[in-house]
Design a protein around this motif. Sequence first.
Motif, short mmCIF file in Angstrom:
data_model
loop_
_atom_site.label_atom_id
_atom_site.label_comp_id
_atom_site.label_asym_id
_atom_site.label_seq_id
_atom_site.Cartn_x
_atom_site.Cartn_y
_atom_site.Cartn_z
N ARG A 297 38.82 24.86 48.65
CA ARG A 297 38.66 23.40 48.66
C ARG A 297 39.24 22.79 47.40
NH1 ARG A 297 39.15 18.92 50.11
NH2 ARG A 297 37.57 17.53 50.98
N ASP B 191 42.29 23.86 51.84
CA ASP B 191 41.58 22.71 52.39
C ASP B 191 41.61 21.59 51.35
OD1 ASP B 191 40.96 24.14 54.68
OD2 ASP B 191 39.03 24.83 53.90
N ASP C 187 29.96 16.27 50.47
CA ASP C 187 30.27 16.75 51.82
C ASP C 187 31.72 17.22 51.85
OD1 ASP C 187 30.64 17.34 54.45
OD2 ASP C 187 30.15 15.35 55.22
N SER D 75 33.38 18.84 53.81
CA SER D 75 34.05 18.90 55.12
C SER D 75 34.82 17.62 55.42
CB SER D 75 33.02 19.14 56.22
OG SER D 75 32.15 18.02 56.36
N GLN D 76 34.65 16.59 54.61
CA GLN D 76 35.35 15.32 54.84
C GLN D 76 36.80 15.40 54.37
OE1 GLN D 76 33.19 11.51 54.09
NE2 GLN D 76 31.74 12.83 53.01
N ILE E 200 39.55 16.85 55.18
CA ILE E 200 40.25 18.12 55.00
C ILE E 200 41.71 17.96 55.41
CG2 ILE E 200 40.43 20.51 55.81
CD1 ILE E 200 38.11 20.18 53.98
#
Length: 213
Positions: free
Chosen positions: A97, A143, A189, A191-192, A194
């Motif tokens: 990430r 990511d 978060d 996962s936002q 990506i």
Amino acid sequence: MSNVLILGAAGKIARLAEQRLLAETDAQLTLYLRRPERLGNVAGNREKVIDGDTTKPEQLVAAMHGQDIVYANLAGANIEEQATKVVAAMQQTGVKRLIWISTLGIYDEVPGEFGKWNHQMLDGGYLQTYSAAAKVIEASDLDYTIVRPAWLSNKDEIDYETTQKGEPFKGTEVARKSVAAFVTKLVQDPSQEIRHSVGLNKPNTDGDKPEWY
């Protein structure tokens, strides 16, 4: 709890993001920069400081072990080289990430007279090098989220809207505090956004140039 490595930790946006991350998350922060004495006091129970250079692969790799998120707040004429070294170190250590601060205009996405003015101000190396760095990141398997802020102000406000790559950029300015808030949101978060490249601006600031010019 997440472990966040902040590259270029002495930058203005990075310092604001650091404060928000300490206040709003339980993340453990690793502050990576040259000349760490610039930081002053840090939160010893939640922060670790590394005197490091983003062009030195062995230093980056050592810093990335055990990290969950890399937040890069880097600058300089060698930004493409820095991006290449960061991506390589993340791939070597298995960290996926990445939050990468770039700038508006790297896709020629700023319309109208403001777009022309932005080119006049940032051509001659800046837009070209930041665009090249973004291409390095987008070509990777990371990511990533690339953040493209408008012209930056020191206003004490959090007020922003976003656009995506392929959409015309909106507005002319955004507060550094807004960028720091967006970074914090991504850490909260991961996962936002990506593999997105996100434009960031203050709503209703359209014009030919930022208000202070």
